[in-house]
Design a protein around this motif. Structure first.
Motif, PDB file in Angstrom:
ATOM      1  N   GLU A  63      -6.417   8.876   6.407  1.00 39.70           N
ATOM      2  CA  GLU A  63      -7.100   9.436   5.239  1.00 39.70           C
ATOM      3  C   GLU A  63      -6.175   9.695   4.053  1.00 39.70           C
ATOM      4  OE1 GLU A  63      -9.171  12.846   6.718  1.00 39.70           O
ATOM      5  OE2 GLU A  63     -10.673  11.645   7.772  1.00 39.70           O
ATOM      6  N   SER A  64      -4.928   9.280   4.170  1.00 40.52           N
ATOM      7  CA  SER A  64      -4.004   9.482   3.049  1.00 40.52           C
ATOM      8  C   SER A  64      -3.658   8.187   2.330  1.00 40.52           C
ATOM      9  CB  SER A  64      -2.712  10.129   3.558  1.00 40.52           C
ATOM     10  OG  SER A  64      -1.954   9.214   4.347  1.00 40.52           O
ATOM     11  N   ILE A  65      -4.161   7.059   2.803  1.00 44.53           N
ATOM     12  CA  ILE A  65      -3.833   5.773   2.188  1.00 44.53           C
ATOM     13  C   ILE A  65      -4.276   5.766   0.726  1.00 44.53           C
ATOM     14  CG2 ILE A  65      -4.326   3.296   2.216  1.00 44.53           C
ATOM     15  CD1 ILE A  65      -4.575   3.474   5.244  1.00 44.53           C
ATOM     16  N   GLY A  66      -3.379   5.307  -0.151  1.00 49.46           N
ATOM     17  CA  GLY A  66      -3.681   5.242  -1.573  1.00 49.46           C
ATOM     18  C   GLY A  66      -4.865   4.345  -1.872  1.00 49.46           C
ATOM     19  N   MET A  95       0.852  -1.182   0.000  1.00 53.26           N
ATOM     20  CA  MET A  95       0.000   0.000   0.000  1.00 53.26           C
ATOM     21  C   MET A  95       0.892   1.238   0.000  1.00 53.26           C
ATOM     22  SD  MET A  95      -3.391  -0.693   2.348  1.00 53.26           S
ATOM     23  CE  MET A  95      -2.594  -0.291   3.888  1.00 53.26           C
ATOM     24  N   SER A  96       0.261   2.407  -0.033  1.00 56.96           N
ATOM     25  CA  SER A  96       0.978   3.672   0.076  1.00 56.96           C
ATOM     26  C   SER A  96       0.198   4.606   0.985  1.00 56.96           C
ATOM     27  CB  SER A  96       1.170   4.310  -1.302  1.00 56.96           C
ATOM     28  OG  SER A  96      -0.088   4.546  -1.924  1.00 56.96           O
ATOM     29  N   TYR A  97       0.900   5.567   1.566  1.00 58.05           N
ATOM     30  CA  TYR A  97       0.256   6.549   2.430  1.00 58.05           C
ATOM     31  C   TYR A  97       1.084   7.824   2.398  1.00 58.05           C
ATOM     32  CZ  TYR A  97       3.858   6.102   6.026  1.00 58.05           C
ATOM     33  OH  TYR A  97       5.051   6.138   6.702  1.00 58.05           O
ATOM     34  N   TYR A  98       0.541   8.903   2.959  1.00 57.59           N
ATOM     35  CA  TYR A  98       1.282  10.160   3.028  1.00 57.59           C
ATOM     36  C   TYR A  98       2.201  10.147   4.238  1.00 57.59           C
ATOM     37  CZ  TYR A  98       2.340  15.067   3.935  1.00 57.59           C
ATOM     38  OH  TYR A  98       2.980  16.243   4.197  1.00 57.59           O
TER      39      TYR A  98
END
Length: 632
Positions: free
Chosen positions: A336-339, A243-246
């Motif tokens: 709330e930043s998870i891709g 996954m990705s996140y900020y």
């Protein structure tokens, strides 16, 4: 359930544990879907009918139990998974993406490599010392070479920047690189070090063995990152999801303000701390998720999310595994930043299949094809790796969950018509995920050298992905360009009961959308075919080479015709051992050549080999050799 792929079996296992009736339903579906009908359209209709029937029956049973799909998942999934260092010790230790403190932004490669390693440990018996090369994956992405067969010719990635390790990347790039059977070398083959980087940038190092990997990607599953139940299921089945996140860069005296040092937790919430004043705060860092804890308290985060629960994240900022922001930390379910997308992979040992027939060498994918309404796509290949081969599996890239019907035709009489040969195999199945799926055939299909064969795929519920070229992948950044070569006779779609070459795809205004002329735009469909060499492993050799009409100054060579050849090369070796090509003969039926202006009473060594054309590539078979002495 032999026709149901592995990625769907996990979901079916959960469903069937609700009630034995489901087992009967799925058995009926499999039985009817594998029946062979004499007409291709009838088979498709039959499969779709059984799909709808079985889904209705499943829905009815679940309704009787008053269960929603999420409830079925929840009934089987544990409340926590792999939450301790002891449980994680069977997997490789965390690694540092910037060991030389140069600002390297290679998180995408570290996350993707972690997915491959974790699946190999979970499903293939690998141990914690497995170590795949992140540098090889990056290099094979940005400096790709043509595949061993030569069918990805024209698919290039042009990187013109000065530091490819600072450029960044994406999980998509990594996955499509791995589908080519590249990017998964051992660390010792291409180490992630400053020395390797400097050798690459100076032009003194290259990966000549780009297709000699330790593992090959079998399947890659794409799922919404908001589908918590599906993510948990994939983690249990494959060890990790990507996954990705900020990764917030706002700092205070305790470090990044979204990270809570006391509880080793992270949660980004919009508006919680000077939101949008200096950045868009979208996902900018790739990680692997390896566990979860539904009871991880919302109170453990600096900015309290709406509920309990957190993912256990494997980071790539330290080579010393531990529970901290650099190695393993907790990421709120409600960050709330998870891709939008998450990925899991299924690996196989590199020797599972001998050959990968493929046209899609590009790393960028367009999954929408808005101008293409067809559900049927096809790739046509020519067998060129051995005098005989065995087609054992195919791979497809659906855009989402779907049912699929795969048909194999051999001995094509017309390369422009994927159905112009003999229908020899069919597979019906379903996938619960989009992405990249390997589908084994029920029985191997025999192929002869030079034979054209097709893989035809009909998807119900999704479309087929294809590679895509762009002058610049990222807006405003001219350092990376992706070109996709595509030629006529490779990829097709069915429209109004006729197959149309993908190079002719146009929009409503008549503009050509393919990359056939410019290199940018739509490339080939992501459909692959996996074969084993079952013959001698070489192309057909010239046979029965003989000499006749030998004079003082000439020799007439004669040989037998090689089926499927485009022509022949004739070589002569001089006294010093140097071999020179003295004649190129076009056409398989021309099997004689007279060599004139020779010296009397002199021995000459000749070799003749057939050559075969496949698109822009030329392959040569084994030569026949002969020594002839002219008369006195």
């Amino acid at each position: 359930m032999e026709h149901i792929p592995d990625d769907f079996r996990g979901v079916l296992f959960i469903l069937t544990k609700v009630d034995p009736i489901l087992c009967l339903i799925l058995y009926i579906k499999e039985t009817f879907c594998t029946l062979r009908y004499s007409n291709y359209q009838k088979k498709i209709i039959g499969a779709r009918f059984m799909k709808k029937l079985s889904l209705m029956l499943i829905a009815a049973v679940l309704s009787a139990f008053i269960l929603e799909p999420a409830a079925v998942y929840a009934a089987e999934l544990p409340a926590s998974w792999h939450t301790t260092e002891e449980e994680l010790s069977v997997y490789p230790a965390t690694r540092d993406q910037d060991p030389s403190d140069k600002g390297w932004g290679a998180c995408w490669s570290f996350a993707a490599t972690a997915l491959a390693e974790f699946d190999a440990v979970t499903n293939l018996g690998a141990t914690s010392d497995i170590d795949l090369s992140e540098m090889a994956l990056i290099y094979d992405t940005y400096y790709p070479s043509c595949d061993p067969i030569g069918f990805t010719y024209g698919d290039t990635t042009s990187f013109s920047g000065t530091n490819f390790l600072k450029y960044g990347g994406s999980m998509d790039f990594a996955i499509w690189t791995m589908t080519r059977w590249s990017g998964l070398a051992a660390e010792w083959q291409f180490p992630y070090t400053l020395e390797t980087f400097e050798a690459i940038t100076s032009g003194t190092a290259a990966r000549g063995d780009a297709y000699q990997d330790q593992y090959h990607l079998e399947s890659a599953y794409s799922v919404s990152s908001s589908d918590t139940a599906a993510l948990k299921s994939l983690i249990m089945e494959h060890g990790a999801v990507g996954m990705s996140y900020y990764s917030g860069n706002k700092q205070d005296k305790n470090g990044t303000v979204y990270y809570n040092k006391d509880h080793n937790s992270y949660c980004f919430l919009k508006g919680a701390y000077e939101y949008t004043t200096e950045c868009d705060c979208s996902a900018n860092h790739a990680i692997a998720v390896v566990g979860w804890d539904d009871s991880f308290s919302a109170k453990n985060f600096t900015y309290k999310p709406q509920g309990d629960g957190a993912w256990l994240v494997r980071n790539s900022w330290s080579s010393e595994s531990g529970f901290n922001k650099d190695s393993y930390f907790w990421l709120s379910y409600y960050d709330e930043s998870i891709g939008a997308s998450a990925y899991a992979v299924s690996m196989a040992y590199a020797g599972k299949y001998d050959n990968n027939y493929q046209y899609d060498g590009g790393v960028f994918t367009n999954t929408k094809l808005k101008s293409l309404d067809s559900t049927v796509s096809a790739n046509v290949f020519q067998a060129v790796k051995s005098d005989t081969e065995s087609l054992r599996a195919v791979a497809i890239a659906p855009t989402g969950p779907c049912d699929y019907t795969i048909s194999i035709y051999t001995g094509l009489l017309d390369r422009e018509d994927p159905e112009s040969g003999d229908p020899v195999a069919e597979v019906f199945g379903s996938t619960a995920y989009g992405g990249f799926i390997t589908v084994p055939l029920d029985s191997p299909v025999s192929l002869k050298f030079g034979e054209y064969f097709s893989v035809i795929v009909d998807l119900d519920g999704a479309k087929m992905s294809c590679e895509y070229g762009k002058e610049s992948v990222y807006s405003g950044d001219k350092n990376l360009g992706v070109s996709c070569g595509i030629s006529a006779g490779e990829s097709f779609y069915l429209q109004d009961d006729e197959y149309v070459d993908l190079t002719k795809l146009q929009d409503s205004s008549g503009k050509n959308l393919s990359a056939a002329e410019t290199g940018y735009g739509y490339g080939n469909f992501r459909i692959k075919a996996y074969t084993d060499n079952t013959g001698t492993g070489v192309l057909p050799a010239v046979k029965k080479l003989s000499a006749s009409s030998v004079t003082k100054s000439s020799v007439k060579l004669t040989w037998s015709e090689s089926s499927g050849a485009a022509g022949y090369y004739v070589y002569r070796t001089d006294k010093g051992g140097k071999s020179t090509q003295i004649k190129v003969i076009d056409g398989a039926d021309v099997t004689t050549f007279t060599n004139k202006k020779l010296s009397a009473n002199t021995s000459y060594k000749y070799s003749v080999c057939a050559f075969y054309k496949v698109g822009d590539r030329i392959y040569t078979g084994s030569p026949a050799k002969l020594t002839v002495k002219t008369k006195k």
